[in-house]
Design a protein around this motif. Structure first.
Motif, PDB file in Angstrom:
ATOM      1  N   LEU A  81       2.801   7.205   1.238  1.00  0.00           N
ATOM      2  CA  LEU A  81       3.084   7.540   2.635  1.00  0.00           C
ATOM      3  C   LEU A  81       4.311   6.805   3.149  1.00  0.00           C
ATOM      4  O   LEU A  81       5.149   7.383   3.858  1.00  0.00           O
ATOM      5  N   LEU A  82       4.450   5.528   2.782  1.00  0.00           N
ATOM      6  CA  LEU A  82       5.610   4.758   3.234  1.00  0.00           C
ATOM      7  C   LEU A  82       6.893   5.209   2.548  1.00  0.00           C
ATOM      8  O   LEU A  82       7.965   5.236   3.172  1.00  0.00           O
ATOM      9  N   GLN A  83       6.810   5.559   1.277  1.00  0.00           N
ATOM     10  CA  GLN A  83       7.993   6.056   0.580  1.00  0.00           C
ATOM     11  C   GLN A  83       8.472   7.375   1.184  1.00  0.00           C
ATOM     12  O   GLN A  83       9.684   7.606   1.325  1.00  0.00           O
ATOM     13  N   ASN A  84       7.541   8.206   1.584  1.00  0.00           N
ATOM     14  CA  ASN A  84       7.919   9.456   2.249  1.00  0.00           C
ATOM     15  C   ASN A  84       8.583   9.178   3.594  1.00  0.00           C
ATOM     16  O   ASN A  84       9.578   9.832   3.953  1.00  0.00           O
ATOM     17  N   LEU A  85       8.031   8.221   4.346  1.00  0.00           N
ATOM     18  CA  LEU A  85       8.643   7.843   5.628  1.00  0.00           C
ATOM     19  C   LEU A  85      10.062   7.310   5.410  1.00  0.00           C
ATOM     20  O   LEU A  85      10.992   7.659   6.144  1.00  0.00           O
ATOM     21  N   HIS A  86      10.225   6.488   4.391  1.00  0.00           N
ATOM     22  CA  HIS A  86      11.544   5.949   4.080  1.00  0.00           C
ATOM     23  C   HIS A  86      12.516   7.072   3.693  1.00  0.00           C
ATOM     24  O   HIS A  86      13.626   7.184   4.235  1.00  0.00           O
TER      25      HIS A  86
ATOM     26  N   ASP B 179       4.819  -4.460  -4.110  1.00  0.00           N
ATOM     27  CA  ASP B 179       4.639  -3.008  -4.050  1.00  0.00           C
ATOM     28  C   ASP B 179       5.210  -2.442  -2.749  1.00  0.00           C
ATOM     29  O   ASP B 179       5.567  -1.261  -2.682  1.00  0.00           O
ATOM     30  N   TYR B 180       5.263  -3.279  -1.710  1.00  0.00           N
ATOM     31  CA  TYR B 180       5.843  -2.861  -0.431  1.00  0.00           C
ATOM     32  C   TYR B 180       7.340  -3.187  -0.330  1.00  0.00           C
ATOM     33  O   TYR B 180       8.106  -2.403   0.215  1.00  0.00           O
ATOM     34  N   VAL B 181       7.739  -4.356  -0.816  1.00  0.00           N
ATOM     35  CA  VAL B 181       9.088  -4.864  -0.523  1.00  0.00           C
ATOM     36  C   VAL B 181       9.950  -5.053  -1.758  1.00  0.00           C
ATOM     37  O   VAL B 181      11.106  -5.480  -1.643  1.00  0.00           O
ATOM     38  N   GLY B 182       9.426  -4.768  -2.932  1.00  0.00           N
ATOM     39  CA  GLY B 182      10.212  -4.949  -4.145  1.00  0.00           C
ATOM     40  C   GLY B 182      11.477  -4.105  -4.135  1.00  0.00           C
ATOM     41  O   GLY B 182      11.496  -2.989  -3.610  1.00  0.00           O
ATOM     42  N   ASP B 183      12.552  -4.659  -4.692  1.00  0.00           N
ATOM     43  CA  ASP B 183      13.813  -3.922  -4.761  1.00  0.00           C
ATOM     44  C   ASP B 183      13.592  -2.578  -5.449  1.00  0.00           C
ATOM     45  O   ASP B 183      13.007  -2.498  -6.530  1.00  0.00           O
ATOM     46  N   GLY B 184      14.039  -1.525  -4.816  1.00  0.00           N
ATOM     47  CA  GLY B 184      13.892  -0.188  -5.378  1.00  0.00           C
ATOM     48  C   GLY B 184      12.608   0.520  -5.012  1.00  0.00           C
ATOM     49  O   GLY B 184      12.414   1.684  -5.378  1.00  0.00           O
ATOM     50  N   ARG B 185      11.715  -0.151  -4.261  1.00  0.00           N
ATOM     51  CA  ARG B 185      10.444   0.483  -3.908  1.00  0.00           C
ATOM     52  C   ARG B 185      10.581   1.520  -2.790  1.00  0.00           C
ATOM     53  O   ARG B 185       9.716   2.359  -2.598  1.00  0.00           O
TER      54      ARG B 185
ATOM     55  N   GLU C 268      10.337   1.210   0.534  1.00  0.00           N
ATOM     56  CA  GLU C 268       9.260   1.156   1.524  1.00  0.00           C
ATOM     57  C   GLU C 268       9.663   0.285   2.712  1.00  0.00           C
ATOM     58  O   GLU C 268      10.096   0.796   3.734  1.00  0.00           O
ATOM     59  N   LEU C 269       9.542  -1.050   2.580  1.00  0.00           N
ATOM     60  CA  LEU C 269       9.817  -1.972   3.676  1.00  0.00           C
ATOM     61  C   LEU C 269      10.781  -3.065   3.221  1.00  0.00           C
ATOM     62  O   LEU C 269      10.890  -3.346   2.027  1.00  0.00           O
ATOM     63  N   ASN C 270      11.453  -3.701   4.179  1.00  0.00           N
ATOM     64  CA  ASN C 270      12.313  -4.831   3.851  1.00  0.00           C
ATOM     65  C   ASN C 270      11.506  -6.101   3.589  1.00  0.00           C
ATOM     66  O   ASN C 270      11.863  -6.911   2.740  1.00  0.00           O
ATOM     67  N   MET C 271      10.426  -6.284   4.348  1.00  0.00           N
ATOM     68  CA  MET C 271       9.610  -7.489   4.204  1.00  0.00           C
ATOM     69  C   MET C 271       8.240  -7.228   4.812  1.00  0.00           C
ATOM     70  O   MET C 271       8.045  -6.260   5.556  1.00  0.00           O
ATOM     71  N   THR C 272       7.278  -8.073   4.486  1.00  0.00           N
ATOM     72  CA  THR C 272       5.949  -7.986   5.083  1.00  0.00           C
ATOM     73  C   THR C 272       5.536  -9.350   5.622  1.00  0.00           C
ATOM     74  O   THR C 272       6.015 -10.383   5.166  1.00  0.00           O
ATOM     75  N   PHE C 273       4.652  -9.329   6.594  1.00  0.00           N
ATOM     76  CA  PHE C 273       4.004 -10.562   7.045  1.00  0.00           C
ATOM     77  C   PHE C 273       2.797 -10.817   6.145  1.00  0.00           C
ATOM     78  O   PHE C 273       1.903  -9.982   6.051  1.00  0.00           O
ATOM     79  N   GLN C 274       2.800 -11.971   5.488  1.00  0.00           N
ATOM     80  CA  GLN C 274       1.628 -12.350   4.703  1.00  0.00           C
ATOM     81  C   GLN C 274       0.712 -13.223   5.562  1.00  0.00           C
ATOM     82  O   GLN C 274       1.167 -13.885   6.496  1.00  0.00           O
ATOM     83  N   PHE C 275      -0.575 -13.254   5.235  1.00  0.00           N
ATOM     84  CA  PHE C 275      -1.565 -13.928   6.069  1.00  0.00           C
ATOM     85  C   PHE C 275      -2.323 -15.027   5.339  1.00  0.00           C
ATOM     86  O   PHE C 275      -3.204 -15.654   5.932  1.00  0.00           O
ATOM     87  N   GLU C 276      -2.005 -15.254   4.088  1.00  0.00           N
ATOM     88  CA  GLU C 276      -2.777 -16.245   3.333  1.00  0.00           C
ATOM     89  C   GLU C 276      -2.785 -17.608   4.016  1.00  0.00           C
ATOM     90  O   GLU C 276      -3.828 -18.273   4.111  1.00  0.00           O
ATOM     91  N   HIS C 277      -1.630 -18.059   4.490  1.00  0.00           N
ATOM     92  CA  HIS C 277      -1.569 -19.381   5.109  1.00  0.00           C
ATOM     93  C   HIS C 277      -2.251 -19.415   6.474  1.00  0.00           C
ATOM     94  O   HIS C 277      -2.510 -20.497   7.009  1.00  0.00           O
ATOM     95  N   MET C 278      -2.560 -18.257   7.031  1.00  0.00           N
ATOM     96  CA  MET C 278      -3.257 -18.213   8.312  1.00  0.00           C
ATOM     97  C   MET C 278      -4.761 -18.452   8.167  1.00  0.00           C
ATOM     98  O   MET C 278      -5.474 -18.549   9.173  1.00  0.00           O
ATOM     99  N   PHE C 279      -5.252 -18.540   6.930  1.00  0.00           N
ATOM    100  CA  PHE C 279      -6.683 -18.742   6.718  1.00  0.00           C
ATOM    101  C   PHE C 279      -7.000 -20.098   6.089  1.00  0.00           C
ATOM    102  O   PHE C 279      -8.134 -20.330   5.674  1.00  0.00           O
ATOM    103  N   ILE C 280      -6.004 -21.004   6.027  1.00  0.00           N
ATOM    104  CA  ILE C 280      -6.275 -22.282   5.360  1.00  0.00           C
ATOM    105  C   ILE C 280      -7.183 -23.194   6.189  1.00  0.00           C
ATOM    106  O   ILE C 280      -7.693 -24.190   5.664  1.00  0.00           O
ATOM    107  N   ASP C 281      -7.395 -22.871   7.458  1.00  0.00           N
ATOM    108  CA  ASP C 281      -8.323 -23.665   8.264  1.00  0.00           C
ATOM    109  C   ASP C 281      -9.630 -22.928   8.533  1.00  0.00           C
ATOM    110  O   ASP C 281     -10.389 -23.283   9.441  1.00  0.00           O
ATOM    111  N   ALA C 282      -9.913 -21.902   7.735  1.00  0.00           N
ATOM    112  CA  ALA C 282     -11.205 -21.204   7.811  1.00  0.00           C
ATOM    113  C   ALA C 282     -12.181 -21.866   6.843  1.00  0.00           C
ATOM    114  O   ALA C 282     -11.795 -22.283   5.741  1.00  0.00           O
TER     115      ALA C 282
END
Length: 568
Positions: A237-242, A267-273, A275-289
């Protein structure tokens, strides 16, 4: 290295309802944003990301859109938007819109028609299912608690909403819906916007058949994240949008894609994909859970070793293959200085240290409004002062479960989204200069001390430190493109890393706590040609950089030459 303008930009996020009110109704608006563009230009940022400003009944602060091509009346008019965009461009800055493609408001004309009858032409614009065994179609749980399914009495069927019941999910299996969304995206691009942050984009594809979620033991579980996140069809879907829309414009795109690691992010931001330039990752947002499945409200002390591991993994995997979006705070997260720093005794040095950390990593740095002046979490005594739907739902749920009031409020004080949504503190006047009226959400009580007016006047303030960081990024390509390497991986107080590009190297030294540890760098790390670029403390004469006693929350960045005569 693959240079791109959006890799070299610094982004400033505006939460418009809380940024600046121009007409005294207590709600931030576009005219208010326009009035503060000189402030942002002086700060040095390149790109403004503005949270949703579209027409909306505002059940989730604009993330429930009822008209994609109109402006929420509280924020102003389309003429105001056009003026804002023109004024942003006139100052050499760019504008990134926050766009929700996963769902609309329940007041969107498409949904009004969709729910009118089972045979309405727009019925299939959304996801409708019959109930099962006297209840919802499956056991998936909403992000805002409760089932993802809402029964509509008019047609006796359920519609799916991953978030609030006022935010029905669009059906991305319907090609007509896709075409209309593509047309809408192109409409904004033709107006001249410079990019999009795609909200909840990882969820636009759902598991076919909508089966119950099962845990590894095969018994039902209420959390069904894997059923509607980062599925393979999202990429199609994102490749079609792009290919059909985004490709024709020189813009910046970032996706909100929780629940993945860096390998999946490629898969979202890899060169040649495509799709997107970058993504927000959330792993570090759960280190205090307390545990991965406990949710954000069950808070425990976080570990620097965990933070190092997560950040290092993202920095390493994405280098030369994709691009990071670096942040510690946004409209959905607590204030960074309250969460990762010390907002009581070391607010200024810890805020500067955290800024150094983010701005010296590889990736595009994001500044959330007020972060540049060290705004803190708020601790309202009564739940009546909170406005966030997620917070209010959590409070009611915990009260019904018999949890003591003080325990509930302690979690809310730590993690409520309203921590980041209190009005911007511009000065020490009435309501912090945000409004001449009654603000939609109370202003933090520390506004007399913490405000932009004081920060701009003080040459040693957090604000001016941010200005230095941004200026350094524009002067030194190594800050943008240098390869990251972690040093002292097992030190649980000090975070040290290098960034290397050709014959230049950054040495970044960060004390994340209020103790005074000695930083003992490995042999050969310190160059004879070291230049201090920035520090949040004055230097001590005669100190040994290879064995450095750090002060609480101290940050230092050195630029080193790796030419002949230098170490490493």
């Amino acid at each position: 290295m693959n240079p791109k303008w959006w890799k070299e930009n610094v982004v400033y996020q505006i939460y418009p309802i809380s940024f600046k009110d121009s007409n005294g109704d207590g709600i931030g608006d576009l005219r208010g944003v326009i009035s503060k563009l000189d402030y942002l230009q002086e700060l040095g940022v390149d790109m403004i990301w503005i949270c949703p400003i579209y027409k909306s009944p505002n059940h989730d602060n604009g993330y429930d859109i009822s008209d994609y091509c109109d402006i929420m009346k509280e924020f102003g008019t389309m003429d105001d938007f056009d003026t804002m965009l023109r004024e942003i461009h006139a100052r050499g800055m760019k504008l990134m819109m926050d766009l929700v493609l996963n769902h609309t408001s329940h007041e969107h004309p498409w949904f009004i028609e969709s729910r009118a009858s089972k045979d309405n032409p727009k019925r299939d614009y959304y996801i409708w299912r019959k109930g099962k065994n006297g209840g919802p179609p499956n056991n998936w749980e909403s992000y805002f608690s409760g089932s993802v399914w809402e029964l509509d009495p008019q047609t006796d069927e359920y519609y799916l909403h991953l978030y609030s019941k006022y935010q029905p999910d669009l059906n991305w299996e319907n090609p007509v819906v896709i075409d209309k969304l593509h047309e809408m995206v192109q409409w904004w691009l033709k107006k001249g916007v410079d990019g999009f942050r795609f909200d909840a984009i990882a969820h636009i594809a759902k598991t076919h058949g909508y089966p119950d979620a099962l845990n590894p033991a095969g018994t039902p579980t209420v959390r069904a994240y894997e059923m509607f996140s980062n599925l393979e069809n999202v990429h199609t879907l994102l490749q079609n949008l792009h290919d059909q829309v985004l490709y024709y414009y020189d813009i910046m795109t970032v996706g909100e894609t929780s629940g993945l690691g860096p390998e999946q992010a490629l898969d979202y931001v890899g060169d040649g994909r495509r799709e997107l330039n970058m993504t927000f990752q959330f792993e570090h947002m759960f280190i205090d859970a307390a545990s991965p499945g406990s949710g954000k409200w069950d808070v425990v002390p976080w570990s620097l070793l965990d933070l190092k591991q997560i950040i290092t993994n993202w920095q390493t995997v994405l280098h030369d293959q994709g691009w990071n979006a670096n942040y510690l705070c946004n409209h959905d997260q607590p204030r960074s200085v309250s969460r990762f720093g010390n907002d009581l005794y070391y607010r200024v040095p810890s805020a500067k240290m955290l800024a150094t950390f983010i701005h010296m990593l590889e990736g595009t740095p994001y500044i959330y409004q007020g972060e540049e002046i060290g705004m803190t979490n708020v601790a309202f005594e009564s739940i009546d002062n909170y406005r966030d739907v997620e917070t209010l739902n959590y409070y009611e749920e915990r009260r019904r479960a018999g949890v003591p009031e003080e325990k509930i409020m302690a979690a809310i004080h730590a993690k409520s989204r309203d921590n980041a949504r209190t009005p911007m503190q511009w000065d020490d006047s009435h309501e912090g200069g945000f409004t001449t009226g009654v603000p939609w959400l109370k202003v933090n009580s520390n506004v007399m001390e913490i405000n932009a007016m004081n920060a701009v006047k003080d040459p040693d303030s957090i604000y001016h430190y941010y200005r230095q960081l941004i200026a350094l990024r524009k002067q030194h390509k190594v800050i943008v493109y240098g390869k990251y390497e972690l040093l002292l991986p097992d030190d649980n107080e000090i975070y040290v890393y290098t960034r290397t590009l050709e014959d230049q190297q950054l040495l970044v030294i960060l004390n994340f706590f209020d103790k005074e540890p000695v930083c003992q760098l490995p042999s050969g790390v310190v160059s004879e040609k070291s230049q201090l670029l920035i520090s949040n403390y004055p230097l001590v004469k005669g100190e040994d950089l290879a064995q450095l006693k750090l002060r609480p929350y101290e940050a230092r960045v050195y630029l080193q030459s790796l030419k002949e005569g230098a170490a490493n």
